[in-house]
Design a protein around this motif. Structure first.
Motif, mmCIF file in Angstrom:
data_model
loop_
_atom_site.group_PDB
_atom_site.id
_atom_site.type_symbol
_atom_site.label_atom_id
_atom_site.label_comp_id
_atom_site.label_asym_id
_atom_site.label_seq_id
_atom_site.Cartn_x
_atom_site.Cartn_y
_atom_site.Cartn_z
ATOM 1 N N ARG B 5 -18.523 -55.600 -5.174
ATOM 2 C CA ARG B 5 -18.045 -56.570 -4.174
ATOM 3 C C ARG B 5 -16.516 -56.492 -4.075
ATOM 4 N NH1 ARG B 5 -18.939 -62.734 -5.134
ATOM 5 N NH2 ARG B 5 -17.191 -63.530 -3.903
ATOM 6 N N GLY B 8 -15.669 -53.457 -2.251
ATOM 7 C CA GLY B 8 -16.046 -53.681 -0.852
ATOM 8 C C GLY B 8 -14.978 -54.459 -0.119
ATOM 9 N N ASP B 9 -14.523 -55.554 -0.725
ATOM 10 C CA ASP B 9 -13.452 -56.349 -0.096
ATOM 11 C C ASP B 9 -12.179 -55.513 0.051
ATOM 12 O OD1 ASP B 9 -14.382 -59.464 -1.774
ATOM 13 O OD2 ASP B 9 -15.106 -58.530 0.073
ATOM 14 N N SER B 11 -11.959 -52.242 0.330
ATOM 15 C CA SER B 11 -12.186 -51.257 1.390
ATOM 16 C C SER B 11 -12.049 -51.910 2.765
ATOM 17 C CB SER B 11 -13.593 -50.669 1.213
ATOM 18 O OG SER B 11 -13.820 -49.659 2.144
ATOM 19 N N HIS B 12 -12.564 -53.143 2.864
ATOM 20 C CA HIS B 12 -12.473 -53.874 4.132
ATOM 21 C C HIS B 12 -11.009 -54.168 4.458
ATOM 22 C CE1 HIS B 12 -14.358 -57.348 6.686
ATOM 23 N NE2 HIS B 12 -13.872 -56.380 7.419
ATOM 24 N N TYR B 67 -7.738 -61.763 6.707
ATOM 25 C CA TYR B 67 -8.675 -61.166 7.667
ATOM 26 C C TYR B 67 -8.491 -61.773 9.066
ATOM 27 C CZ TYR B 67 -11.537 -59.030 3.930
ATOM 28 O OH TYR B 67 -12.008 -58.281 2.876
ATOM 29 N N ALA B 154 -13.436 -46.423 5.917
ATOM 30 C CA ALA B 154 -13.195 -47.583 5.050
ATOM 31 C C ALA B 154 -14.045 -48.768 5.491
ATOM 32 C CB ALA B 154 -11.714 -47.959 5.079
ATOM 33 N N SER B 157 -17.676 -48.112 4.584
ATOM 34 C CA SER B 157 -17.857 -48.161 3.130
ATOM 35 C C SER B 157 -17.923 -49.597 2.624
ATOM 36 C CB SER B 157 -16.697 -47.449 2.436
ATOM 37 O OG SER B 157 -16.570 -46.138 2.961
ATOM 38 N N TYR B 158 -17.178 -50.488 3.267
ATOM 39 C CA TYR B 158 -17.127 -51.886 2.812
ATOM 40 C C TYR B 158 -18.513 -52.503 2.768
ATOM 41 C CZ TYR B 158 -17.591 -56.379 5.318
ATOM 42 O OH TYR B 158 -18.056 -57.557 5.837
ATOM 43 N N ARG B 159 -19.294 -52.334 3.835
ATOM 44 C CA ARG B 159 -20.619 -52.993 3.835
ATOM 45 C C ARG B 159 -21.606 -52.201 2.957
ATOM 46 N NH1 ARG B 159 -20.389 -58.225 4.436
ATOM 47 N NH2 ARG B 159 -22.289 -59.173 5.300
ATOM 48 N N TYR B 162 -21.070 -53.583 -0.272
ATOM 49 C CA TYR B 162 -21.692 -54.911 -0.353
ATOM 50 C C TYR B 162 -23.195 -54.785 -0.609
ATOM 51 C CZ TYR B 162 -18.414 -58.733 0.312
ATOM 52 O OH TYR B 162 -17.451 -59.697 0.088
#
Lengths: 10, 212
Positions: B5, B8-9, B11-12, B67, B154, B157-159, B162
């Motif tokens: 996680r 993931g964050d 990467s987001h 965000y 990126a 990849s984030y989701r 997740y």
């Protein structure tokens, strides 16, 4: 579900 | 918080910052779908309405603020400051076909029929398809700038990370959320062909070009 779910993820 | 996680964050965040920097530095939003960016701004707005009412952690609150700020700044740069470089001829995906079904589905399938929860559910459904205008634009122009492909990698990849996070949480604490999980699977599946092109082309130094 009765209580509204608490979303702790972004 | 587990490593998937967190990554993931991260990467987001990297994706959002890459895009903002690309537009700001090159003073151009060519190859970027403004419509997808509008959808992302709606996703963050409807998902983080509890920003001030429901404090979870400093990390959670600060990331939400970043965000939201970055997504609105990106929309402003595309439709305001650098609108002369906006590719409105190719960025034509009908986003109402994404907004309306997501809204209807959020009313029909949710965890709790409360305003905040329905908006959260709407944001989850919308996020799963929000990249479609961008992928549509890339397919129409037949190529993407290298920086744009890094942004997409990126973001995709984030989701995916997740999904690994939810796998981890299921086996370690029995937690699962079918709405987020199924939407996340759809969201990640949409990137599959892009991931293939990115790994087979961009990582070999070639430009991302879709077979015409």
């Amino acid at each position: 579900s009765s209580e509204s779910p608490n979303h702790d993820e972004l | 918080m587990n490593v998937f996680r967190f990554l993931g964050d991260l990467s987001h965040l990297v994706a959002i910052v890459i895009l903002l920097l690309k537009i700001w530095k090159t003073r151009s939003c060519s190859g970027i779908s403004g419509r997808s960016q509008i959808l992302f701004a709606i996703v963050f707005t409807t998902r983080y309405l509890d920003l001030f009412s429901n404090f979870i952690s400093v990390y959670n609150t600060s990331m939400k603020i970043v965000y939201i700020t970055c997504s609105y700044a990106t929309v402003y740069l595309i439709y305001g400051k650098f609108k002369a470089t906006y590719d409105f001829n190719h960025d034509t995906f009908r986003i109402e076909f994404l907004l309306v079904p997501s809204a209807i589905l959020a009313f029909l399938v949710n965890h709790d029929f409360s305003p905040l929860e329905i908006l959260w559910t709407f944001s989850i459904y919308l996020e799963s398809v929000a990249i479609l205008p961008q992928l549509f634009l890339v397919s129409k122009t037949g190529e993407a700038e290298t920086i744009t492909s890094h942004y997409l990698f990126a973001l995709g990849s984030y989701r995916l990370l997740y999904l690994l996070n939810w796998l981890w949480r299921y086996f370690s604490q029995g937690f699962y959320d079918l709405i987020a999980l199924l939407s996340g699977i759809l969201q990640t599946v949409l990137y599959c062909d892009f991931f293939y092109l990115y790994i087979s082309k961009v990582l070999k130094g070639k430009k991302l070009s879709l077979p015409a």
